[in-house]
Scaffold this motif. Structure first.
Motif, PDB file in Angstrom:
ATOM      1  N   TYR A 168      45.092  28.520  31.649  1.00  0.00           N
ATOM      2  CA  TYR A 168      45.601  28.287  30.299  1.00  0.00           C
ATOM      3  C   TYR A 168      47.018  27.722  30.343  1.00  0.00           C
ATOM      4  N   ASP A 169      47.871  28.304  31.146  1.00  0.00           N
ATOM      5  CA  ASP A 169      49.258  27.867  31.212  1.00  0.00           C
ATOM      6  C   ASP A 169      49.394  26.431  31.710  1.00  0.00           C
ATOM      7  N   ASN A 170      48.527  26.022  32.616  1.00  0.00           N
ATOM      8  CA  ASN A 170      48.684  24.727  33.275  1.00  0.00           C
ATOM      9  C   ASN A 170      47.711  23.648  32.805  1.00  0.00           C
ATOM     10  N   HIS A 171      46.608  24.060  32.201  1.00  0.00           N
ATOM     11  CA  HIS A 171      45.589  23.071  31.835  1.00  0.00           C
ATOM     12  C   HIS A 171      45.059  23.243  30.415  1.00  0.00           C
ATOM     13  N   GLY A 172      45.494  24.283  29.705  1.00  0.00           N
ATOM     14  CA  GLY A 172      45.161  24.420  28.308  1.00  0.00           C
ATOM     15  C   GLY A 172      43.944  25.278  28.006  1.00  0.00           C
ATOM     16  N   ALA A 173      43.742  25.504  26.710  1.00  0.00           N
ATOM     17  CA  ALA A 173      42.721  26.437  26.247  1.00  0.00           C
ATOM     18  C   ALA A 173      41.306  25.932  26.500  1.00  0.00           C
ATOM     19  N   VAL A 174      41.079  24.620  26.367  1.00  0.00           N
ATOM     20  CA  VAL A 174      39.728  24.090  26.557  1.00  0.00           C
ATOM     21  C   VAL A 174      39.255  24.324  27.983  1.00  0.00           C
ATOM     22  N   LYS A 175      40.108  24.046  28.951  1.00  0.00           N
ATOM     23  CA  LYS A 175      39.735  24.258  30.351  1.00  0.00           C
ATOM     24  C   LYS A 175      39.600  25.745  30.667  1.00  0.00           C
ATOM     25  N   GLN A 176      40.456  26.570  30.073  1.00  0.00           N
ATOM     26  CA  GLN A 176      40.328  28.006  30.303  1.00  0.00           C
ATOM     27  C   GLN A 176      38.991  28.510  29.777  1.00  0.00           C
ATOM     28  N   ASN A 177      38.610  28.049  28.595  1.00  0.00           N
ATOM     29  CA  ASN A 177      37.342  28.462  28.004  1.00  0.00           C
ATOM     30  C   ASN A 177      36.157  27.982  28.848  1.00  0.00           C
ATOM     31  N   GLN A 178      36.272  26.784  29.388  1.00  0.00           N
ATOM     32  CA  GLN A 178      35.227  26.246  30.262  1.00  0.00           C
ATOM     33  C   GLN A 178      35.098  27.091  31.526  1.00  0.00           C
ATOM     34  N   LEU A 179      36.223  27.466  32.110  1.00  0.00           N
ATOM     35  CA  LEU A 179      36.195  28.295  33.310  1.00  0.00           C
ATOM     36  C   LEU A 179      35.599  29.663  33.012  1.00  0.00           C
ATOM     37  N   ALA A 223      34.750  23.542  37.243  1.00  0.00           N
ATOM     38  CA  ALA A 223      35.495  23.261  36.013  1.00  0.00           C
ATOM     39  C   ALA A 223      36.364  22.015  36.134  1.00  0.00           C
ATOM     40  N   GLY A 224      36.406  21.430  37.327  1.00  0.00           N
ATOM     41  CA  GLY A 224      37.195  20.227  37.531  1.00  0.00           C
ATOM     42  C   GLY A 224      38.685  20.474  37.582  1.00  0.00           C
ATOM     43  N   LEU A 225      39.065  21.669  38.017  1.00  0.00           N
ATOM     44  CA  LEU A 225      40.481  22.032  38.081  1.00  0.00           C
ATOM     45  C   LEU A 225      41.035  21.788  39.486  1.00  0.00           C
ATOM     46  N   PRO A 226      42.308  21.400  39.592  1.00  0.00           N
ATOM     47  CA  PRO A 226      42.884  21.086  40.897  1.00  0.00           C
ATOM     48  C   PRO A 226      43.468  22.286  41.641  1.00  0.00           C
ATOM     49  N   THR A 227      43.327  23.469  41.099  1.00  0.00           N
ATOM     50  CA  THR A 227      43.970  24.648  41.665  1.00  0.00           C
ATOM     51  C   THR A 227      43.528  24.888  43.108  1.00  0.00           C
ATOM     52  N   ASP A 228      44.497  25.096  43.998  1.00  0.00           N
ATOM     53  CA  ASP A 228      44.217  25.514  45.376  1.00  0.00           C
ATOM     54  C   ASP A 228      43.996  27.022  45.334  1.00  0.00           C
ATOM     55  N   VAL A 229      42.743  27.435  45.213  1.00  0.00           N
ATOM     56  CA  VAL A 229      42.433  28.834  44.953  1.00  0.00           C
ATOM     57  C   VAL A 229      42.882  29.761  46.074  1.00  0.00           C
ATOM     58  N   PRO A 230      42.588  29.469  47.350  1.00  0.00           N
ATOM     59  CA  PRO A 230      43.058  30.374  48.410  1.00  0.00           C
ATOM     60  C   PRO A 230      44.577  30.565  48.393  1.00  0.00           C
ATOM     61  N   LYS A 231      45.300  29.469  48.200  1.00  0.00           N
ATOM     62  CA  LYS A 231      46.760  29.564  48.160  1.00  0.00           C
ATOM     63  C   LYS A 231      47.214  30.361  46.948  1.00  0.00           C
ATOM     64  N   PHE A 232      46.589  30.106  45.798  1.00  0.00           N
ATOM     65  CA  PHE A 232      46.959  30.816  44.583  1.00  0.00           C
ATOM     66  C   PHE A 232      46.697  32.314  44.719  1.00  0.00           C
ATOM     67  N   LEU A 233      45.514  32.682  45.212  1.00  0.00           N
ATOM     68  CA  LEU A 233      45.167  34.099  45.307  1.00  0.00           C
ATOM     69  C   LEU A 233      45.958  34.820  46.386  1.00  0.00           C
ATOM     70  N   ALA A 234      46.462  34.085  47.368  1.00  0.00           N
ATOM     71  CA  ALA A 234      47.297  34.695  48.408  1.00  0.00           C
ATOM     72  C   ALA A 234      48.691  35.013  47.893  1.00  0.00           C
TER      73      ALA A 234
END
Length: 248
Positions: free
Chosen positions: A137-148, A176-187
């Motif tokens: 939500y903070d980085n890609h908005g409500a529409v993408k958050q809802n999609q995720l 969801a087509g998001l660019p987030t590096d999930v392993p890095k983010f969750l670490a």
């Protein structure tokens, strides 16, 4: 649940003043939810059906907020059937998870939701998913958050995947087509504090069950009018809230 009583209050809030960008009314729907709550997915579908009935004249923004049905689930998760048996008893747990004629499954099918269970299905701790949703939500908005959120619900309830698993979360983010590096983010510890604070806020606000909906109607006069609903209400009940707010 029976139809909820709608309460409305008026207040000024700078966040909403910045959100008013057209002459059309804007209703912002804040949903407090847990990823492991099947009725939250049902509520999401009912809300979307209601929004479709008013989308020609009203703008909507849907934002998801964290809740923990069981904050103490360990990192690796717990067996879903065993957890349900512990909470509801053996027979009720079996009916809840496997009975195709249960109220939940019937309601789900009516809304296009496929609720399933398979041997070995796990309940994961929701913290990682809540963090990713807040980040989205903070980085890609409500529409993408809802999609995720929709993808996460499907992966858990239809595909019986563990939402505490990093690979499952990474696959959801990629879908969801998001660019987030999930392993890095969750670490990292990103958004841990935010989720914890919101969890504490839920307790103070006496939000003891989900889904919980707060509706904010924003007008050019910069007045924020709010309505509240708890539970997976039918679409007409949501429409009633919209119309009551629009009439003020």
């Amino acid at each position: 649940r029976s139809k909820a009583t709608v309460s409305v209050l008026y207040c000024f809030h700078p966040f909403y003043r910045n959100k008013i960008m057209s002459t059309r009314p804007l209703i912002r729907v804040n949903i407090t939810s847990d990823l492991a709550c099947p009725w939250c997915w049902v509520g999401k579908k009912c809300l979307e059906a209601a929004i479709a009935k008013r989308a020609s004249t009203v703008d909507f923004e849907v934002v998801w907020h964290p809740y923990f049905l069981n904050k103490g689930i360990p990192e690796g998760g717990v067996d879903k059937m065993q957890a349900y048996q512990k909470k509801f008893g053996v027979e009720q747990a079996k009916r809840f998870l496997t009975d195709d004629n249960s109220m939940l499954r019937v309601r789900g099918r009516e809304l296009g939701i496929n609720l399933t269970w398979k041997e070995g299905a796990m309940i994961g701790n929701s913290m990682k998913g809540h963090r990713l949703l807040w980040h989205t939500y903070d980085n890609h908005g409500a529409v993408k958050q809802n999609q995720l959120m929709e993808i996460l619900f499907r992966k858990y309830f239809s595909e019986c995947e563990n939402l505490g698993d990093n690979e499952t979360l990474a696959a959801a983010v990629a879908e969801a087509g998001l660019p987030t590096d999930v392993p890095k983010f969750l670490a990292s510890d990103s958004y841990v504090d935010e989720v914890e604070r919101y969890h504490a806020k839920n307790q103070v606000s006496q939000i003891n069950g989900v889904p919980h909906f707060t509706f904010h109607l924003l007008k050019p006069k910069e007045v924020d009018m709010r309505g509240y609903l708890s539970g997976a209400q039918d679409p007409d009940t949501f429409v009633q809230v919209f119309d009551n707010l629009l009439a003020k």
